[in-house]
Design a protein around this motif. Structure first.
Motif, PDB file in Angstrom:
ATOM      1  N   UNK A  42      -6.603  10.165  -0.787  1.00  0.00           N
ATOM      2  CA  UNK A  42      -7.473  10.610   0.314  1.00  0.00           C
ATOM      3  C   UNK A  42      -8.141   9.488   1.105  1.00  0.00           C
ATOM      4  N   UNK A  43      -8.790   8.548   0.440  1.00  0.00           N
ATOM      5  CA  UNK A  43      -9.515   7.508   1.160  1.00  0.00           C
ATOM      6  C   UNK A  43      -8.564   6.680   2.019  1.00  0.00           C
ATOM      7  N   UNK A  44      -7.449   6.298   1.456  1.00  0.00           N
ATOM      8  CA  UNK A  44      -6.467   5.513   2.211  1.00  0.00           C
ATOM      9  C   UNK A  44      -5.893   6.327   3.358  1.00  0.00           C
ATOM     10  N   UNK A  45      -5.640   7.617   3.123  1.00  0.00           N
ATOM     11  CA  UNK A  45      -5.104   8.480   4.184  1.00  0.00           C
ATOM     12  C   UNK A  45      -6.066   8.543   5.368  1.00  0.00           C
ATOM     13  N   UNK A  61       0.490   5.779   6.530  1.00  0.00           N
ATOM     14  CA  UNK A  61       0.223   7.189   6.830  1.00  0.00           C
ATOM     15  C   UNK A  61       1.385   8.065   6.379  1.00  0.00           C
ATOM     16  N   UNK A  62       2.614   7.583   6.565  1.00  0.00           N
ATOM     17  CA  UNK A  62       3.805   8.340   6.136  1.00  0.00           C
ATOM     18  C   UNK A  62       3.823   8.480   4.616  1.00  0.00           C
ATOM     19  N   UNK A  63       3.477   7.433   3.899  1.00  0.00           N
ATOM     20  CA  UNK A  63       3.441   7.504   2.434  1.00  0.00           C
ATOM     21  C   UNK A  63       2.392   8.520   1.976  1.00  0.00           C
ATOM     22  N   UNK A  64       1.245   8.533   2.639  1.00  0.00           N
ATOM     23  CA  UNK A  64       0.195   9.509   2.301  1.00  0.00           C
ATOM     24  C   UNK A  64       0.678  10.922   2.579  1.00  0.00           C
ATOM     25  N   UNK A  92       0.829  -1.204   0.000  1.00  0.00           N
ATOM     26  CA  UNK A  92       0.000   0.000   0.000  1.00  0.00           C
ATOM     27  C   UNK A  92       0.865   1.256   0.000  1.00  0.00           C
ATOM     28  N   UNK A  93       1.893   1.283   0.810  1.00  0.00           N
ATOM     29  CA  UNK A  93       2.748   2.478   0.863  1.00  0.00           C
ATOM     30  C   UNK A  93       3.443   2.713  -0.478  1.00  0.00           C
ATOM     31  N   UNK A  94       3.870   1.643  -1.137  1.00  0.00           N
ATOM     32  CA  UNK A  94       4.497   1.793  -2.458  1.00  0.00           C
ATOM     33  C   UNK A  94       3.473   2.217  -3.514  1.00  0.00           C
ATOM     34  N   UNK A  95       2.238   1.723  -3.390  1.00  0.00           N
ATOM     35  CA  UNK A  95       1.173   2.125  -4.323  1.00  0.00           C
ATOM     36  C   UNK A  95       0.826   3.600  -4.126  1.00  0.00           C
ATOM     37  N   UNK A  96       0.786   4.058  -2.883  1.00  0.00           N
ATOM     38  CA  UNK A  96       0.509   5.463  -2.586  1.00  0.00           C
ATOM     39  C   UNK A  96       1.646   6.337  -3.130  1.00  0.00           C
ATOM     40  N   UNK A  97       2.879   5.892  -2.933  1.00  0.00           N
ATOM     41  CA  UNK A  97       4.029   6.629  -3.469  1.00  0.00           C
ATOM     42  C   UNK A  97       3.929   6.722  -4.994  1.00  0.00           C
ATOM     43  N   UNK A  98       3.585   5.625  -5.633  1.00  0.00           N
ATOM     44  CA  UNK A  98       3.421   5.595  -7.092  1.00  0.00           C
ATOM     45  C   UNK A  98       2.335   6.579  -7.532  1.00  0.00           C
ATOM     46  N   UNK A  99       1.170   6.516  -6.893  1.00  0.00           N
ATOM     47  CA  UNK A  99       0.069   7.420  -7.245  1.00  0.00           C
ATOM     48  C   UNK A  99       0.443   8.872  -7.020  1.00  0.00           C
ATOM     49  N   UNK A 100       1.114   9.128  -5.908  1.00  0.00           N
ATOM     50  CA  UNK A 100       1.536  10.495  -5.612  1.00  0.00           C
ATOM     51  C   UNK A 100       2.465  11.060  -6.673  1.00  0.00           C
ATOM     52  N   UNK A 118       3.117  12.079  -0.045  1.00  0.00           N
ATOM     53  CA  UNK A 118       2.481  12.434  -1.314  1.00  0.00           C
ATOM     54  C   UNK A 118       1.898  13.844  -1.243  1.00  0.00           C
ATOM     55  N   UNK A 119       1.185  14.141  -0.161  1.00  0.00           N
ATOM     56  CA  UNK A 119       0.620  15.482  -0.007  1.00  0.00           C
ATOM     57  C   UNK A 119       1.715  16.541   0.077  1.00  0.00           C
ATOM     58  N   UNK A 120       2.786  16.228   0.793  1.00  0.00           N
ATOM     59  CA  UNK A 120       3.909  17.169   0.901  1.00  0.00           C
ATOM     60  C   UNK A 120       4.525  17.430  -0.465  1.00  0.00           C
ATOM     61  N   UNK A 121       4.686  16.387  -1.261  1.00  0.00           N
ATOM     62  CA  UNK A 121       5.232  16.538  -2.617  1.00  0.00           C
ATOM     63  C   UNK A 121       4.355  17.472  -3.443  1.00  0.00           C
TER      64      UNK A 121
END
Length: 191
Positions: free
Chosen positions: A108-111, A122-125, A56-64, A128-131
């Motif tokens: 958003x939903x995952x966050x 949570x860190x990956x989310x 999940x964290x890698x998928x969130x990073x990818x999406x971000x 992404x927002x910080x980026x």
């Protein structure tokens, strides 16, 4: 890991990113992921020893990164921040409408579901927002906004966007995004 293993791992990350955006963390099961990717459940733990949270964290990073690359492309093509924000909001509207209001923000939903539960997700989310915020801020500063105003506007636009996506999903209408776009444009006139 060879090319085939790398390709399988990348496919799992990309499919998980899509599943998370459409269903969220809680509703996305590993069985569903296996069906979508054509891989056995054991492959998950081979490629992602940290299990669902690691994937999940890698998928969130990818999406971000994917969405950030889209922002950079839009910013590079537009002559003004107002034009850029319009294009971003129009793309978000097209994305949510074309998915029958199932997709919106890939994070958003995952966050919301994992805040306080999974530190790695949570860190990956958060990353992404910080980026995205840094990308917006840098773009605005490069267009003559002071760093303080650029930071405030970036945060406000991201908040407008996230809220409007949620309301659009709930109402099954693009109208909240359209209203948020107008508000975002007015914020850009603060410079």
């Amino acid at each position: 890991m060879g090319k085939k293993g790398f390709d399988t791992k990348q496919k799992m990350i990309e499919v998980m990113a899509s599943l998370l955006e459409g269903s969220g963390y809680e509703a996305t099961g590993l069985t569903e992921l296996g069906k979508e990717t054509g891989t056995p459940k054991g492959s998950l733990y081979f490629h992602f020893p940290g299990g669902k949270d690691e994937l999940t964290s890698l998928a969130i990073e990818y999406s971000g990164k994917q969405l950030n690359d889209f922002f950079l492309t839009v910013f590079g093509k537009c002559e003004t921040p107002s034009q850029a924000i319009k294009q971003v909001f129009h793309a978000l509207e097209n994305r949510i409408v074309s998915s029958d209001f199932k997709k919106g923000c890939p994070i958003a939903t995952t966050a919301m579901e994992t805040a306080g539960k999974s530190v790695v997700v949570a860190k990956a989310c958060q990353d992404a927002y910080t980026l995205w915020l840094k990308t917006f801020e840098s773009y605005l500063v490069s267009n003559g906004y002071t760093p303080r105003i650029a930071k405030n506007i970036s945060f406000s636009i991201l908040s407008l966007w996230e809220g409007a996506l949620l309301l659009s999903k709930l109402q099954k209408s693009p109208e909240p995004l359209r209203m948020a776009e107008k508000t975002a444009e007015s914020l850009l006139k603060q410079n």
